[in-house]
Write an enzyme that holds these catalytic residues in place. Structure first.
Site, PDB file in Angstrom:
ATOM      1  N   SER A 113       0.667  -1.383  -0.404  1.00 48.27           N
ATOM      2  CA  SER A 113      -0.015   0.098  -0.536  1.00 48.27           C
ATOM      3  C   SER A 113       1.088   1.402  -0.388  1.00 48.27           C
ATOM      4  O   SER A 113       1.172   1.564  -0.743  1.00 48.27           O
ATOM      5  CB  SER A 113      -0.877  -0.059   1.264  1.00 48.27           C
ATOM      6  OG  SER A 113      -1.731   1.045   0.706  1.00 48.27           O
ATOM      7  N   HIS A 114       0.752   1.855   1.409  1.00 55.07           N
ATOM      8  CA  HIS A 114       1.453   3.321   0.903  1.00 55.07           C
ATOM      9  C   HIS A 114       3.395   2.934   1.685  1.00 55.07           C
ATOM     10  O   HIS A 114       3.316   4.336   1.623  1.00 55.07           O
ATOM     11  CB  HIS A 114       1.174   4.174   1.703  1.00 55.07           C
ATOM     12  CG  HIS A 114       0.811   3.813   3.550  1.00 55.07           C
ATOM     13  ND1 HIS A 114      -0.145   2.768   3.977  1.00 55.07           N
ATOM     14  CD2 HIS A 114       1.302   3.851   4.451  1.00 55.07           C
ATOM     15  CE1 HIS A 114       0.692   1.828   5.489  1.00 55.07           C
ATOM     16  NE2 HIS A 114       0.918   3.263   5.478  1.00 55.07           N
ATOM     17  N   ASP A 277      -2.829   6.041  -3.325  1.00 53.79           N
ATOM     18  CA  ASP A 277      -1.311   5.916  -2.822  1.00 53.79           C
ATOM     19  C   ASP A 277      -1.170   4.355  -3.255  1.00 53.79           C
ATOM     20  O   ASP A 277      -1.719   3.890  -4.636  1.00 53.79           O
ATOM     21  CB  ASP A 277      -2.112   5.246  -1.640  1.00 53.79           C
ATOM     22  CG  ASP A 277      -2.277   4.137  -1.526  1.00 53.79           C
ATOM     23  OD1 ASP A 277      -3.928   3.682  -2.016  1.00 53.79           O
ATOM     24  OD2 ASP A 277      -2.904   3.488  -0.143  1.00 53.79           O
ATOM     25  N   ASP A 279      -1.253   1.429  -3.644  1.00 47.49           N
ATOM     26  CA  ASP A 279      -2.768   0.597  -4.218  1.00 47.49           C
ATOM     27  C   ASP A 279      -4.146   1.246  -4.405  1.00 47.49           C
ATOM     28  O   ASP A 279      -5.004   0.217  -4.522  1.00 47.49           O
ATOM     29  CB  ASP A 279      -2.641  -1.642  -3.039  1.00 47.49           C
ATOM     30  CG  ASP A 279      -3.500  -0.719  -1.460  1.00 47.49           C
ATOM     31  OD1 ASP A 279      -3.291   0.636  -1.725  1.00 47.49           O
ATOM     32  OD2 ASP A 279      -3.545  -0.970  -1.086  1.00 47.49           O
ATOM     33  N   ASP A 281      -5.792   2.634  -2.861  1.00 49.36           N
ATOM     34  CA  ASP A 281      -7.537   2.994  -1.644  1.00 49.36           C
ATOM     35  C   ASP A 281      -7.456   4.004  -1.077  1.00 49.36           C
ATOM     36  O   ASP A 281      -8.449   4.218  -0.527  1.00 49.36           O
ATOM     37  CB  ASP A 281      -7.539   1.874  -1.047  1.00 49.36           C
ATOM     38  CG  ASP A 281      -6.287   1.335  -0.416  1.00 49.36           C
ATOM     39  OD1 ASP A 281      -5.041   1.965  -0.732  1.00 49.36           O
ATOM     40  OD2 ASP A 281      -6.118   0.565   0.417  1.00 49.36           O
ATOM     41  N   ARG A 282      -6.787   4.786  -0.710  1.00 49.52           N
ATOM     42  CA  ARG A 282      -6.250   6.682  -0.689  1.00 49.52           C
ATOM     43  C   ARG A 282      -6.422   6.910  -1.392  1.00 49.52           C
ATOM     44  O   ARG A 282      -7.087   6.751  -2.699  1.00 49.52           O
ATOM     45  CB  ARG A 282      -5.627   6.105   0.295  1.00 49.52           C
ATOM     46  CG  ARG A 282      -5.017   5.257   1.255  1.00 49.52           C
ATOM     47  CD  ARG A 282      -3.682   5.699   2.065  1.00 49.52           C
ATOM     48  NE  ARG A 282      -3.722   4.614   3.294  1.00 49.52           N
ATOM     49  CZ  ARG A 282      -2.897   5.301   4.164  1.00 49.52           C
ATOM     50  NH1 ARG A 282      -2.997   6.269   4.367  1.00 49.52           N
ATOM     51  NH2 ARG A 282      -2.383   4.120   5.132  1.00 49.52           N
ATOM     52  N   LYS A 376     -10.887   0.473   1.067  1.00 47.90           N
ATOM     53  CA  LYS A 376     -11.714   2.076   0.616  1.00 47.90           C
ATOM     54  C   LYS A 376     -11.152   1.622  -0.768  1.00 47.90           C
ATOM     55  O   LYS A 376     -10.855   1.437  -1.775  1.00 47.90           O
ATOM     56  CB  LYS A 376     -10.597   2.789   1.696  1.00 47.90           C
ATOM     57  CG  LYS A 376      -8.918   2.251   1.919  1.00 47.90           C
ATOM     58  CD  LYS A 376      -8.561   2.875   2.654  1.00 47.90           C
ATOM     59  CE  LYS A 376      -6.408   2.818   3.124  1.00 47.90           C
ATOM     60  NZ  LYS A 376      -6.382   1.601   4.171  1.00 47.90           N
TER      61      LYS A 376
HETATM   62  C1  VG1 Z   1      -2.546   2.932   8.445  1.00 52.64           C
HETATM   63  C2  VG1 Z   1      -3.980   3.810   8.537  1.00 52.64           C
HETATM   64  C3  VG1 Z   1      -4.710   2.704   9.229  1.00 52.64           C
HETATM   65  C4  VG1 Z   1      -4.754   2.158   7.477  1.00 52.64           C
HETATM   66  C5  VG1 Z   1      -4.309   1.236   7.008  1.00 52.64           C
HETATM   67  C6  VG1 Z   1      -4.452   0.789   5.848  1.00 52.64           C
HETATM   68  O1  VG1 Z   1      -2.323   1.475   9.876  1.00 52.64           O
HETATM   69  O2  VG1 Z   1      -3.350   4.190   9.975  1.00 52.64           O
HETATM   70  O3  VG1 Z   1      -6.208   3.492   8.933  1.00 52.64           O
HETATM   71  O4  VG1 Z   1      -6.537   1.199   7.460  1.00 52.64           O
HETATM   72  O5  VG1 Z   1      -2.808   1.803   7.279  1.00 52.64           O
HETATM   73  O6  VG1 Z   1      -4.379   1.444   4.795  1.00 52.64           O
HETATM   74  P1  VG1 Z   1      -1.665   1.799  10.729  1.00 52.64           P
HETATM   75  O7  VG1 Z   1      -2.107   0.384  11.195  1.00 52.64           O
HETATM   76  O8  VG1 Z   1      -0.094   1.870  10.184  1.00 52.64           O
HETATM   77  O9  VG1 Z   1      -1.756   3.371  11.411  1.00 52.64           O
HETATM   78  V1  VG1 Z   1      -3.560   0.831   3.162  1.00 52.64           V
HETATM   79  O10 VG1 Z   1      -3.808   1.862   1.849  1.00 52.64           O
HETATM   80  O11 VG1 Z   1      -1.532   1.091   3.987  1.00 52.64           O
HETATM   81  O12 VG1 Z   1      -3.534  -0.527   2.880  1.00 52.64           O
HETATM   82 CO    CO Z   2      -3.231   1.696   0.824  1.00 53.13          CO
END
Ligand code: VG1
Ligand code: CO
Length: 543
Positions: A113-114, A277, A279, A281-282, A376
């Site tokens: 993801s991010h 982001d 993937d 989803d953000r 998302k």
């Molecule tokens: C983070 C965010 C959370 C989100 C998760 C996955 O998690 O705070 O809100 O659902 O990333 O997003 P954490 O545990 O690091 O706070 V994604 O777009 O990285 O799948």
């Molecule tokens: Co993501």
């Protein structure tokens, strides 16, 4: 049948976090590391006879290798069919859409993801269930338990197949269909949004800058915005998925998407800016010279949902993650619909959506989504906003200011302290937990504390419970400070401090967030001893 059984040794660290298993590529590249996790998953899942699996990822480094490995193992597991995105690519919301549209039994998303990508960056894997959403903790816990015992890997010895040509082939009796990554998703978007109104908006000169951050959102945004909705070529920038995201950190917030922010604050800024982001989803939505906080974004969407065809009948309710601001709660109250507060992570929204208790969901971390999928969805959120602009004739800024006028402004910020040694982060959290009983009723750093607790959640649908989901300190004036450790990082620990203050006074709505939140920053440091324990004077990132 050329199915092989290979001996393996378990790894102790394959515990999925907030959103799947995320590790450095160098960790995944260890012998059988990926195979062990996939085998543990397949061991936990029921017999796959006759079932379809969806497979794809965000195109980051190691994506293609992982796809081929998983295809061979899926054949050994006995799946009837795997649908894989062309080039091994599928955005996270597209995986969800394809699972739902094809009645697949589940899907595997390859993404961190991010998190940054490339050979020195991160890789990740996540399983989604038949509703299209991330597997609940019951499954991820079982996979982790199994990963500590896995001794054998079952795989086909079939050669790599071509992922670049659409069409079907077989691996040991299992059909593999390479699908267009965008088609199914685009069809869903057409059903939800007023494409004609959006086309007219672009034709009238509305200017958008969509920064896909060299990640998987690019092909989707180009096909839909430029290909179908008439946005001029060049609307989507950084639109080709690169294995290392071109060195960008594909986490759309004002810090990482600084180039987009610069464009949106320039003299000739477009009407709207957006980013997604790794993937896709953000999402981040930016008005002209106006940054929209994700919590406000969710609230605006809820307030005006009936302007969008897919939500014309109204919304059943809203859900937000606990640290997300209470702006959506205020809108839900005005609409007369429930607002649910869940732990961080999209997996907690699935049951509420399946039970039709909510229609819209959101997190402060630039994530918004709805009942259309069980993830998302970045581009969906951007299309929602464009549809709102088209239907209301109002700018992004005007829509947010209306929210503030109606409900007050929830001034909000998240401060991240990254790469803290794990033992120090644990000490900090333990120190906070030790004070929970004594803090209420006291005044710290000038703040009157009303309550302090460790957030626990009972799922209203299946009754499952999740405890220790973040320390909350609530003040008498309704302000909140929340502390939790990230469950997606791959280096040490990341402390997230979430700050929220409600400002009803319209004459103070333009106050700079960090200034308005200073008293809460002082409170956070006083109770958690952040500077003393971490040795950090400033957060690594403030969003
Ligand atoms: C983070 C965010 C959370 C989100 C998760 C996955 O998690 O705070 O809100 O659902 O990333 O997003 P954490 O545990 O690091 O706070 V994604 O777009 O990285 O799948
Ligand atoms: Co993501």
């Amino acid at each position: 049948m050329p199915i092989l059984t290979l001996p393996t040794t378990p790894y102790p660290d394959q515990k999925p976090g907030t959103s799947g298993l995320r590790k450095k590529v160098t960790v995944f590249a260890q012998k059988h590391y990926l195979e062990n996790f996939v085998q543990a998953l397949f061991d936990v899942l029921p017999d796959a006879k006759g079932l379809t699996l969806v497979l794809g990822g965000d195109g980051r480094f190691y994506n293609r290798v992982a796809v081929q490995t998983i295809l061979r193992m899926a054949a050994a597991k006995g799946y009837a069919r795997v649908l894989v995105g062309q080039g091994g690519i599928l955005s996270t919301p597209a995986v969800s859409a394809v699972i739902r549209a094809t009645a697949a039994s589940g899907g595997i998303v390859l993404s961190a993801s991010h998190n940054p990508g490339g050979p020195d960056g991160d890789f990740g894997i996540k399983y989604n269930i038949a509703n299209g959403g991330p597997a609940p903790e019951k499954i991820t816990d079982a996979v982790f338990a199994r990963s500590k015992e896995v001794r054998e890997i079952r795989t086909s010895d079939h050669a790599d197949i071509s992922l670049d040509v659409l069409g079907s082939t077989t691996i040991d009796g299992m059909e593999v269909t390479v699908i267009d990554p965008v088609a199914q998703y685009a069809e869903l978007m057409r059903k939800l949004f007023d494409f004609d109104a959006i086309r007219k908006l672009f034709a009238s000169g509305f200017r958008l800058r969509y920064d896909a951050m060299n990640a998987v959102g690019g092909p989707y945004a180009k096909a839909i915005l430029e290909g179908e909705l008439g946005a001029p070529a060049g609307t989507v920038v950084n639109g080709t998925p690169l294995e290392d995201f071109g060195g960008l950190h594909p986490d759309p917030n004002p810090v990482n998407a600084e180039d987009l922010i610069a464009h949106m604050f320039a003299a000739d800024a477009p009407d709207m800016g957006a980013a997604s982001d790794g993937d896709a989803d953000r999402n981040m939505v930016v008005g002209r010279k106006f940054v929209v906080s994700p919590s406000d974004s969710l609230a605006v969407m809820a307030a005006h949902a009936t302007l969008v065809p897919g939500y014309r009948a109204g919304i059943a309710g809203v859900a937000r993650s606990m640290p997300t601001s209470t702006a959506a709660d205020r809108v839900a109250k005005a609409l007369g619909v429930p607002c649910f507060e869940t732990p961080t992570g999209w997996k907690f929204f699935g049951n509420l959506l399946d039970a039709d208790k909510v229609t819209l969901c959101g997190e402060e971390s630039y994530g918004t989504g709805s009942s259309h999928v069980r993830e998302k969805d970045g581009l969906w959120a951007v299309l929602f906003w464009i549809n709102l602009v088209a239907a209301s004739g109002k700018s992004v800024e005007a829509l947010v200011r209306e929210l503030w006028t109606a409900h007050g402004r929830c001034v909000y910020s998240r401060h991240d302290y990254e790469a803290i040694p794990t033992d120090k982060a644990d000490t900090l959290m333990a120190g906070l937990r030790a004070q929970l009983a004594t803090l209420p009723g006291t005044t710290v750093a000038g703040c009157d504390i009303a309550f302090a607790d460790d957030f626990a959640y009972t799922d209203p649908v299946d009754g499952s419970t999740s405890s220790k989901q973040g320390i909350r300190i609530g003040l008498k004036d309704g302000s909140r400070v929340v502390f939790r450790l990230s469950g997606t990082g791959t280096e040490g620990a990341t402390l997230r401090v979430y700050l929220e203050r409600h400002e009803p006074d319209a004459s103070r709505h333009d106050i700079e967030a960090q200034t308005a939140l200073q008293p809460l920053v002082q409170l956070a440091d006083a109770v958690a001893q952040i500077r003393v324990i971490t040795g950090m004077d400033q957060p690594s990132v403030m969003t």
